[in-house]
Design an enzyme around this catalytic site. Structure first.
Site, PDB file in Angstrom:
ATOM      1  CD  GLU A   1      -9.876  -4.095  -0.496  1.00  0.00           C
ATOM      2  OE1 GLU A   1      -8.663  -4.332  -0.464  1.00  0.00           O
ATOM      3  OE2 GLU A   1     -10.361  -2.982  -0.260  1.00  0.00           O
TER       4      GLU A   1
ATOM      5  CG  ASP B   1      -6.340  -0.414  -1.855  1.00  0.00           C
ATOM      6  OD1 ASP B   1      -7.266  -1.244  -1.950  1.00  0.00           O
ATOM      7  OD2 ASP B   1      -5.548  -0.376  -0.894  1.00  0.00           O
TER       8      ASP B   1
ATOM      9  CG  ASN C   1      -1.975  -1.041   1.145  1.00  0.00           C
ATOM     10  OD1 ASN C   1      -2.908  -0.935   0.370  1.00  0.00           O
ATOM     11  ND2 ASN C   1      -1.800  -2.110   1.932  1.00  0.00           N
TER      12      ASN C   1
ATOM     13  CD  GLU D   1      -3.424  -3.347  -2.604  1.00  0.00           C
ATOM     14  OE1 GLU D   1      -4.110  -2.730  -1.770  1.00  0.00           O
ATOM     15  OE2 GLU D   1      -3.384  -4.588  -2.673  1.00  0.00           O
TER      16      GLU D   1
HETATM   17  P1  C2E Z   1      -6.725  -1.927   2.359  1.00  0.00           P
HETATM   18  O1  C2E Z   1      -5.477  -1.653   1.610  1.00  0.00           O
HETATM   19  O2  C2E Z   1      -7.984  -1.850   1.647  1.00  0.00           O
HETATM   20  O3  C2E Z   1      -6.512  -3.318   3.047  1.00  0.00           O
HETATM   21  C1  C2E Z   1      -7.482  -4.224   3.196  1.00  0.00           C
HETATM   22  C2  C2E Z   1      -8.015  -4.235   4.559  1.00  0.00           C
HETATM   23  O4  C2E Z   1      -9.130  -5.097   4.607  1.00  0.00           O
HETATM   24  C3  C2E Z   1      -7.026  -4.789   5.600  1.00  0.00           C
HETATM   25  O5  C2E Z   1      -7.271  -4.130   6.795  1.00  0.00           O
HETATM   26  C4  C2E Z   1      -7.458  -6.228   5.715  1.00  0.00           C
HETATM   27  O6  C2E Z   1      -7.097  -6.840   6.944  1.00  0.00           O
HETATM   28  C5  C2E Z   1      -8.935  -6.083   5.608  1.00  0.00           C
HETATM   29  N1  C2E Z   1      -9.567  -7.315   5.150  1.00  0.00           N
HETATM   30  C6  C2E Z   1      -9.065  -8.234   4.294  1.00  0.00           C
HETATM   31  N2  C2E Z   1      -9.951  -9.237   4.103  1.00  0.00           N
HETATM   32  C7  C2E Z   1     -11.047  -8.939   4.812  1.00  0.00           C
HETATM   33  C8  C2E Z   1     -12.315  -9.561   5.023  1.00  0.00           C
HETATM   34  O7  C2E Z   1     -12.606 -10.626   4.482  1.00  0.00           O
HETATM   35  N3  C2E Z   1     -13.195  -8.946   5.823  1.00  0.00           N
HETATM   36  C9  C2E Z   1     -12.909  -7.773   6.437  1.00  0.00           C
HETATM   37  N4  C2E Z   1     -13.826  -7.227   7.211  1.00  0.00           N
HETATM   38  N5  C2E Z   1     -11.708  -7.151   6.268  1.00  0.00           N
HETATM   39  C10 C2E Z   1     -10.794  -7.722   5.466  1.00  0.00           C
HETATM   40  P2  C2E Z   1      -6.142  -3.544   7.610  1.00  0.00           P
HETATM   41  O8  C2E Z   1      -4.934  -4.381   7.627  1.00  0.00           O
HETATM   42  O9  C2E Z   1      -6.720  -3.118   8.922  1.00  0.00           O
HETATM   43  O10 C2E Z   1      -5.750  -2.249   6.774  1.00  0.00           O
HETATM   44  C11 C2E Z   1      -6.621  -1.209   6.662  1.00  0.00           C
HETATM   45  C12 C2E Z   1      -6.122  -0.189   5.718  1.00  0.00           C
HETATM   46  O11 C2E Z   1      -4.958   0.453   6.194  1.00  0.00           O
HETATM   47  C13 C2E Z   1      -5.704  -0.741   4.377  1.00  0.00           C
HETATM   48  O12 C2E Z   1      -6.818  -0.933   3.589  1.00  0.00           O
HETATM   49  C14 C2E Z   1      -4.816   0.323   3.863  1.00  0.00           C
HETATM   50  O13 C2E Z   1      -5.564   1.356   3.291  1.00  0.00           O
HETATM   51  C15 C2E Z   1      -4.176   0.809   5.128  1.00  0.00           C
HETATM   52  N6  C2E Z   1      -2.858   0.210   5.216  1.00  0.00           N
HETATM   53  C16 C2E Z   1      -2.490  -0.952   5.745  1.00  0.00           C
HETATM   54  N7  C2E Z   1      -1.168  -1.147   5.662  1.00  0.00           N
HETATM   55  C17 C2E Z   1      -0.692  -0.059   5.046  1.00  0.00           C
HETATM   56  C18 C2E Z   1       0.605   0.358   4.645  1.00  0.00           C
HETATM   57  O14 C2E Z   1       1.614  -0.342   4.809  1.00  0.00           O
HETATM   58  N8  C2E Z   1       0.739   1.564   4.014  1.00  0.00           N
HETATM   59  C19 C2E Z   1      -0.344   2.325   3.778  1.00  0.00           C
HETATM   60  N9  C2E Z   1      -0.164   3.495   3.166  1.00  0.00           N
HETATM   61  N10 C2E Z   1      -1.582   2.000   4.140  1.00  0.00           N
HETATM   62  C20 C2E Z   1      -1.750   0.796   4.758  1.00  0.00           C
HETATM   63 MG    MG Z   2      -4.669  -2.185   0.065  1.00  0.00          MG
HETATM   64 MG    MG Z   3      -8.644  -1.744  -0.004  1.00  0.00          MG
END
Ligand code: C2E
Ligand code: MG
Ligand code: MG
Length: 702
Positions: free
Chosen positions: A646, A590, A528, A560
């Site tokens: 996703e 994304d 990301n 992404e």
């Molecule tokens: P995202 O990039 O859209 O990541 C997908 C989010 O959806 C992830 O949450 C993931 O754990 C969650 N997810 C995946 N499968 C499912 C599912 O089946 N059901 C549900 N309810 N959720 C699911 P996460 O890890 O909490 O990350 C949230 C957001 O934070 C990410 O959305 C992304 O926008 C941001 N993020 C996470 N890591 C990074 C990073 O390293 N850099 C940046 N810039 N943003 C990040």
């Molecule tokens: Mg993502």
């Molecule tokens: Mg996403």
């Protein structure tokens, strides 16, 4: 009729008066010592003239010798004191030596005068036949033979005279003519008087004792000169007093203006933050106790008005908002401009309990909101302003203005997040939230540097359930709060300027992980990238560095990027995406469908993948396929892009998406985000063909 002797007594009185007057009047002057010396000189002259008067009074002839000694003593006193005065008057710097020398000489003569068998000047004193003046007054006449020390006295007085003359010339040469003139007149008179008395010493015959008159002249002339000086000092003092008063007036006026400026906002004319703080401090401790609420009002889109219509229009809008708020609140409250486009409205209520105060204040805030929502006519423009409002109640003697403002801001912050347009009332959890946010912001740098951040990986599978990639997701293991979700701290990192460092760290960790995996096509690791990172001037350099330092294969990377990144600096974004493509890095949009420019940007930007946001996936089943999702997938396919869904949690969702043409799936149905080691194992198994399908893994639900 007696005239001469009374005149002498009158002269004595004048000198006495002058002496006392100058001792008094000169006290507060800068050169007080000179005035004091003149006062003492006048008193000594008074004694001398008085003694002369006694000597010429026939009735006193019985004590002739005693009076003669008194007369000479007074003369011996006058001279050293006159030295003292004339030194100061003529601005002689090294005056002390002269005064001491004259005091020694005349002091010695004084002692001789009073300790010998006869006076200093006459060996024997005799009274002659009194002289009868034309008006019949009888004046005593003294005669006698000269005493041995008399020449010493005359020599000393001659030296004193010459010294006085020198001082007079010195004054004249200094340009101090006004001071030199009276001294010169006195010296001339003294010269005449001395000549006169010498003549009568040589040719004894009845005569009047004139010798006191030069001293009288000295007192009179210098009294006048010094009085004029005193008067000019007083005038100067008066002038500087007036100037001082004017200055004080000007200063207090400037003070008042400064105060007004310090407490008033120049654009709106409303009280400013300081004035609000003072008002709150006074109200919270007022007697009788007052209750009320503080509303922080934040008009939206104000920056757009400024940019689109100019700052002058912006200022007019600010003024109009101020007017409307003031009008709505009336006299019993305060409207202040806090900053840019933020206002505070303090309202007083009748209620005594905070809940009741809030119940009364909320409709007031609602009225304010409605007032601001009415269109503004600014020149040819009709504008309307939607507002966010945060509201906090205040109670007598509870908390302070600062805390109250913090509470109202915490409520405003929540209102902004929730897109809530009505007034949002502060509750304690908001404060806790705000404090937590602040804590996270403080701890973020240390978190990055101390290895509290790590990545987990959520596998992505194709329609056969084969592992085709993984998304790197950031986790923060905070020392106090434990696991903190990226949604919470990514925004904080972006707002607080920590995003570049965090982004570099993430990229580095992801590339290291990738470099350690033995993967082949079609496996890709998705990372990301925050819009904040993308627009950094050194973004590409960061990417190159991460690849170089870790040895990761860029052709196995997907970045992404959320849609919002594409609406800012389009040429810059396009250039960077091209540069990424050249490296072999793929770009995925994304959360596709949640932004503003979803479809338009597909035409402009060189992207490779669409990632359909989980909010669209959540509610769909095979029976009720989301038409919007259908359209998005069709669009992606039509444009030759890979479509990833996703948030796939159930088989029916997967089946529906697959039927619509979606290629890749990511979600809890296949796996939760897993640690790097677990992913490595799965990749190895998949490569060996041992584990074609991915099963649910262990990361606890956040
Ligand atoms: P995202 O990039 O859209 O990541 C997908 C989010 O959806 C992830 O949450 C993931 O754990 C969650 N997810 C995946 N499968 C499912 C599912 O089946 N059901 C549900 N309810 N959720 C699911 P996460 O890890 O909490 O990350 C949230 C957001 O934070 C990410 O959305 C992304 O926008 C941001 N993020 C996470 N890591 C990074 C990073 O390293 N850099 C940046 N810039 N943003 C990040
Ligand atoms: Mg993502
Ligand atoms: Mg996403």
């Amino acid at each position: 009729m007696d005239i001469w002797i009374p005149l002498l007594w009158l002269a004595t009185g004048i000198c006495l008066f002058a002496g006392i007057h100058f001792l008094q009047a000169g006290r507060a002057q800068v050169n007080a010592q000179m005035f004091r010396a003149f006062g003492v000189t006048s008193l000594a002259v008074a004694a001398y003239i008085g003694a002369g008067a006694l000597m010429q009074t026939p009735a006193a002839t019985a004590s002739a010798e005693w009076i003669e000694r008194l007369h000479v003593s007074a003369a011996c006193l006058v001279w050293p004191i006159a030295f003292w005065f004339i030194s100061l008057y003529s601005r002689l710097r090294a005056w002390r030596g002269w005064v001491i020398a004259s005091a020694v000489v005349f002091g010695s003569l004084l002692i001789i005068n009073n300790t010998g068998t006869h006076s200093l000047l006459m060996a024997n004193v005799e009274f002659m036949e009194p002289m009868v003046l034309p008006w019949g007054e009888r004046v005593a006449q003294v005669t006698g033979t000269s005493a041995p020390w008399a020449p010493a006295f005359y020599l000393a007085t001659l030296v004193a005279f010459c010294w006085g003359f020198w001082r007079c010339v010195a004054l004249w040469r200094m340009g101090e003519r006004r001071r030199a003139r009276p001294l010169a007149i006195y010296l001339v008179l003294q010269l005449i008087a001395s000549g006169y008395s010498e003549y009568y010493t040589v040719h004894p015959q009845p005569t009047l004792g004139w010798d006191a008159l030069p001293f009288l002249a000295l007192v009179l002339l210098l009294s006048r000169a010094l009085s004029l000086e005193l008067r000019s000092y007083a005038a100067a003092l008066d002038t500087s007093n007036t100037a001082l008063r004017e200055e004080i007036g000007l200063r207090s006026q400037a003070d008042a203006e400064l105060r007004l400026m310090a407490y008033t906002d120049t654009v709106s004319g409303l009280p400013n933050r300081h004035a609000l703080a003072d008002w709150l401090a006074a109200t919270l401790t007022a007697k009788p106790p007052r209750q009320g609420a503080l509303v922080v009002v934040d008009p939206q889109r104000f920056a757009i008005i400024n940019h689109a219509l100019g700052h002058r229009t912006g200022d007019l809008v600010i003024r109009e908002i101020g007017k409307r708020l003031s009008h709505a609140v009336g006299k019993d409250g305060l409207v202040a401009r806090l900053s840019g486009d933020e206002f505070a409205v303090a309202v007083l209520t009748q209620a005594s309990a905070p809940d009741a105060a809030l119940a009364q204040a909320t409709p007031i805030a609602e009225t304010l909101r409605k007032k601001l929502a009415e269109p503004f006519q600014i020149g040819a423009n009709t504008l309307s302003v939607a507002t966010h409002m945060g509201l906090a109640a205040f109670q007598h003697a509870h908390g302070d203005g600062d805390e109250l403002l913090r509470q109202a801001y915490a409520a405003l912050h929540e209102a902004r997040k929730t897109l809530h347009h009505g007034p949002l009332v502060f509750v304690q959890s908001m404060q806790t939230q705000a404090e937590r946010r602040l804590r996270l912001e403080f701890d973020l740098r240390a978190g990055i540097e101390n290895g509290q951040m790590h990545l987990v990986y959520q596998p992505q599978v194709n329609h056969d359930g084969k592992l085709v990639g993984a998304e790197a997701l950031l986790r923060w293991n905070h020392p106090i709060y434990g696991a903190v979700a990226p949604q919470e701290f990514i925004g904080i990192a972006e707002d607080s300027g920590h995003m570049p460092a965090l982004g570099r760290h993430v990229l580095h960790m992801a590339c290291s992980m990738l470099a350690g995996l033995r993967v082949h096509d079609p496996f890709r690791l998705s990372v990301n990238i925050s819009p904040w990172q993308l627009f950094l001037a050194d973004f590409m350099e960061t990417v190159h560095t991460a690849i170089r330092e870790t040895g990761a294969d860029p052709r196995r990377l997907t970045f992404e990027i959320t849609e919002t990144a594409f609406i800012h600096d389009i040429p810059d974004a396009v250039a960077k995406l091209r540069a990424l493509a050249e490296l072999g890095i793929r770009v995925s949009i994304d959360d596709f469908g949640t932004g503003y420019a979803s479809i338009a940007l597909l035409k402009t930007f060189p992207v490779d993948e669409l990632k359909i946001d989980q909010t669209f996936v959540r509610d769909m089943t095979i029976e009720s396929p989301d038409r919007f999702v259908t359209a998005m997938i069709a669009l992606g396919n039509a444009m030759g892009l890979q479509v990833v869904a996703e948030g796939v949690e159930r088989e029916d969702q997967r089946a529906a998406l697959a039927q619509m043409g979606c290629h890749v799936f990511q979600g809890y149905l296949f796996s939760r985000p897993i640690p790097a080691a677990t992913l490595a194992e799965r990749v190895a198994a998949a490569e060996a063909g041992r584990a074609p399908n991915i099963t649910l893994a262990a990361e606890p639900r956040p």
